[in-house]
Write an enzyme that holds these catalytic residues in place. Structure first.
Site, PDB file in Angstrom:
ATOM      1  CD  GLU A 123     -69.470  28.997 -16.103  1.00  0.00           C
ATOM      2  OE1 GLU A 123     -68.425  29.359 -15.513  1.00  0.00           O
ATOM      3  OE2 GLU A 123     -69.467  28.264 -17.113  1.00  0.00           O
ATOM      4  CB  SER A 171     -61.269  25.632 -20.020  1.00  0.00           C
ATOM      5  OG  SER A 171     -62.340  25.694 -19.122  1.00  0.00           O
ATOM      6  CB  SER A 214     -70.126  27.020 -24.809  1.00  0.00           C
ATOM      7  OG  SER A 214     -69.818  26.023 -23.865  1.00  0.00           O
TER       8      SER A 214
END
Ligand SMILES: Cc1cc2nc3c(=O)[nH]c(=O)nc-3n(C[C@H](O)[C@H](O)[C@H](O)COP(=O)(O)OP(=O)(O)OC[C@H]3O[C@@H](n4cnc5c(N)ncnc54)[C@H](O)[C@@H]3O)c2cc1C
Length: 390
Positions: free
Chosen positions: A252, A137, A169
């Site tokens: 994912e 992202s 993350s």
């Protein structure tokens, strides 16, 4: 409690004798070597023991990555995978902190990686030695992933990376990142993208953690300033990273579906205990959640047992992720109503209620991470229903 809540629902627990035997063995192992507690608010203290414990799991024959033993993993039936996440969730063991290494990098390299890449990067994931993050992202490219602007320009035997990623993350603790960037500056859409591995300690990488409403700083912004990445770190063809990216997104979403289902199933009895005996006026809602979880279990089996094809199974993965994201919000919304003010006003030292409160506050995260619910609906429309792109 895990799968035990489905014991009286014939068909929901689809396992054969070998899987039940596996359940008994892993239960014994989890009792012999209990998982260390994992506190999302304190990754400095929680990550090292959890990763070390993942390494011990692997040494005992329960490696998290599904990969051949020569890469440190274990080839398991789908039923065994499901049994393992259920049993780990039932004792509060964290199975997903290295989701990028275990459930994204591993299947990607098994499909597209070179032998050297597999030998280098996969065994340390299984042994809990390397933590991975996902660098997809960007501030202007989340749902519109292929609107990315970060560049990775080839220069001899390296790529020179410049730009910014966001919402990564565990990036502030990660050893390596799986990254996408434009290898042909000026290209648009799916063309001219590279998928490659970055050593997070490379000169020019700056990580800034982002603190969340729920308390922890689980993700970070990552800045790249003339970072030099060996060409050998590219997975697949240099300009063909979009294909790799779609594979990673499908893995994912499947990984999130299975882990999140198991986590919610493991908490279901606690939810019931918060309601009056017999469920009172919450009875119908509790039953609807139980039913949704049972269906999700079957969905997880069906989705992951689809034969591997050339095209990443984005539609099926989206259906699982959309369903479990919706259940997660309903589950936590009901939990907040059952707890009342206790959910948010509790003594500082009440770690149990603090953990529940944090789950309630962060329950919407699953509707965003790994792609928003709207994007899952788009993927279902195109991938499963054959509708043209909107
Ligand atoms: C807990 C969590 C963990 C994450 N971890 C990572 C990570 O490790 N690595 C990483 O790279 N990213 C990560 N992300 C980022 C995540 O992938 C993005 O937040 C997500 O893809 C949405 O992008 P965005 O935030 O830019 O929102 P936007 O794309 O700006 O979307 C804003 C709104 O517009 C809607 N929208 C946008 N486009 C469309 C469309 N075409 N059709 C319909 N609706 C649309 C969206 O659904 C959303 O409601 C994480 C996010 C969360 C919440």
């Amino acid at each position: 409690m895990s799968v035990d809540v489905f014991a009286r629902f014939p068909g929901a627990v689809v396992t054969d004798e070998a899987e039940e035997e596996f359940r008994g063995r892993i239960r014994d192992h989890l009792a012999t070597d209990p998982a260390p507690p994992f506190d999302r608010n304190d990754p400095d203290a929680s990550l090292p023991p959890t990763l070390a414990w993942h390494g011990r799991l692997a040494a005992a024959g329960y490696a998290l990555p599904v990969s051949p033993p020569e890469y440190g993993g274990r080839l398991r039936s789908l039923g065994e995978q499901l049994v393992q996440v259920e049993e780990m969730a039932a004792v509060g063991a964290n199975s997903s902190v290295n989701l990028v290494g275990v459930a994204m990098l591993t299947p990607l390299l098994l499909a597209l990686g070179t032998e050297e890449q597999k030998q280098t990067w996969l065994p340390p994931v299984a042994r809990g030695e390397h933590l991975w993050c996902q660098l997809f992202s960007e501030p202007e490219a989340g749902s519109d992933l292929f609107g990315m602007r970060t560049t990775a320009v080839p220069d001899g035997d390296v790529l020179v990376v410049n730009g910014q990623k966001i919402w990564s993350s565990t990036a502030d603790h990660a050893d390596f990142g799986l990254m996408l960037a434009r290898t042909e500056p000026g290209s648009t859409g799916r063309r001219g993208i590279g998928c490659f591995v970055v050593d997070m300690r490379s000169p020019g990488v700056t990580v800034r953690p982002i603190r969340q409403l729920g308390g922890p700083a689980e993700f970070a912004e990552v800045f790249f300033d003339d970072v030099r990445v060996p060409r050998g770190n590219v997975v697949g063809e240099l300009g063909d990273g979009a294909l790799a990216a779609l594979r990673v997104l499908a893995s994912e979403r499947s990984g999130l579906s299975m882990a999140s289902y198991a986590g919610l199933a493991a908490q279901f009895e606690d939810l019931v205990r918060l309601a009056p005996p017999g469920g009172g006026r919450y009875r119908a809602e509790l039953l609807a959640l139980w039913e949704a979880l049972a269906v999700q279990r079957l969905g997880a089996i069906r989705q992951a047992s689809a034969p591997p094809g050339d095209e990443p199974p984005l539609g099926a993965a989206a259906a699982g992720k959309l369903a479990v994201g919706t259940i997660n919000v309903q589950f936590n919304e009901l939990r907040a109503r059952l707890l009342g003010p206790r959910a948010f006003a509790f003594p500082d030292d009440d770690r149990d209620v603090a953990a529940i409160s944090e789950r309630i506050v962060s329950s919407l995260a699953l509707s965003l991470g790994g792609g928003t619910h709207q994007m899952q609906r788009n993927a279902i429309a195109e991938g499963l229903l054959g509708m043209p792109r909107g």
